[in-house]
Design an enzyme around this catalytic site. Structure first.
Site, mmCIF file in Angstrom:
data_model
loop_
_atom_site.group_PDB
_atom_site.id
_atom_site.type_symbol
_atom_site.label_atom_id
_atom_site.label_comp_id
_atom_site.label_asym_id
_atom_site.label_seq_id
_atom_site.Cartn_x
_atom_site.Cartn_y
_atom_site.Cartn_z
ATOM 1 C CE LYS A 163 -3.537 4.936 -2.090
ATOM 2 N NZ LYS A 163 -4.580 5.469 -3.006
ATOM 3 C CE1 TYR B 211 -3.826 2.329 0.459
ATOM 4 C CE2 TYR B 211 -2.547 3.290 2.236
ATOM 5 C CZ TYR B 211 -3.615 3.338 1.367
ATOM 6 O OH TYR B 211 -4.473 4.415 1.400
#
Length: 250
Positions: free
Chosen positions: A161, A157
């Site tokens: 990002k 994750y």
């Protein structure tokens, strides 16, 4: 008159969470919206019909799965074929994932990057061709504080990002000459089901280490998107707006 009166906006992940809140705030401010989601359902279509009538704008559902490159292409082409201006793109949809570095498979890493990064880039590239011809536009990518501050257990994750934040800045340098602005928002904890993969103990630790000692309400993140979509941010590009409640890292 609303901040986005008459503007045509694409919002991905518009059916729930932050995306649903952005959808309502934008139409309340006069925007027409292509509301993108993974798949259709009667509740969502009734919801956008009510909003459309309430605010006297059009809202059109567009369905595609970010994990499927060809489906993303077909969905965005459906929008482009309408030959309307695309004034704002809110790349909001994404997936959360928690897992230790040594326990995160390459397949899972690919899946998270496909949804949180590659699909976002694909949509941006297609929409930018329209915006470059118009010589105007605003793109807003929903990043995360997880892409800025590292923590154990968020390889997939956080990396996806972080990559999106880099792409935001890189793209902004290339398309500024066309009058297009590209920015990102990096929320901290938000009161949605997206963060449900975190344990209650972990969530409380994060809240305790923040200046405001609470999660964000989705409308607080939607207000950031409204600002970046509007002319009030006309001299802002290549930036990542951090909205994390003043998180303190130790």
């Amino acid at each position: 008159m609303g901040e986005l009166n008459g503007k045509n906006v694409i919002i991905t992940g518009a059916a729930r969470g932050i995306g649903r809140t952005i959808l309502e705030l934008f139409v309340e401010n006069g925007a027409n919206v292509w509301a993108c989601g993974r798949g259709g359902n009667e509740e969502f279509e009734n919801d956008i019909r009510v909003l459309s009538e309430k605010y006297n704008v059009w809202i059109k559902p567009v369905y595609f799965d970010l994990s499927d490159e060809s489906a993303v292409k077909t969905g965005v082409q459906q929008i482009i074929k309408e030959k309307k201006s695309i004034d704002v793109l809110v790349n909001n949809a994404g997936m959360a994932h928690g897992g230790l570095f040594t326990m995160t498979s390459i397949d899972k890493l690919r899946e998270v990057f496909q949804i949180n990064y590659f699909a976002q880039i694909q949509i941006m590239q297609m929409v930018l061709r329209m915006m470059m011809r118009q010589k105007s536009g605003s793109i807003i990518n929903m990043a995360s504080i997880g892409g800025i501050e590292t923590a154990p257990g968020y390889l997939a994750y956080g990396s996806s990002k972080a990559a999106l934040i880099y792409a935001t800045k890189s793209c902004s340098h290339e398309v500024g000459q066309y009058g297009i602005r590209v920015n990102a928002i990096a929320p901290g904890l938000v009161e949605t089901d997206m963060g449900s993969y975190k344990s209650d103990e972990e969530v409380q630790k994060i809240i305790d280490r923040s200046s405001l000692h609470r999660k964000a309400d989705p409308v607080e993140i939607a207000n950031c998107a409204l600002f970046l979509a509007s002319e009030k941010s006309s001299f802002i590009t290549g930036q990542t707006l951090i909205a994390d409640g003043g998180r303190i890292y130790v």
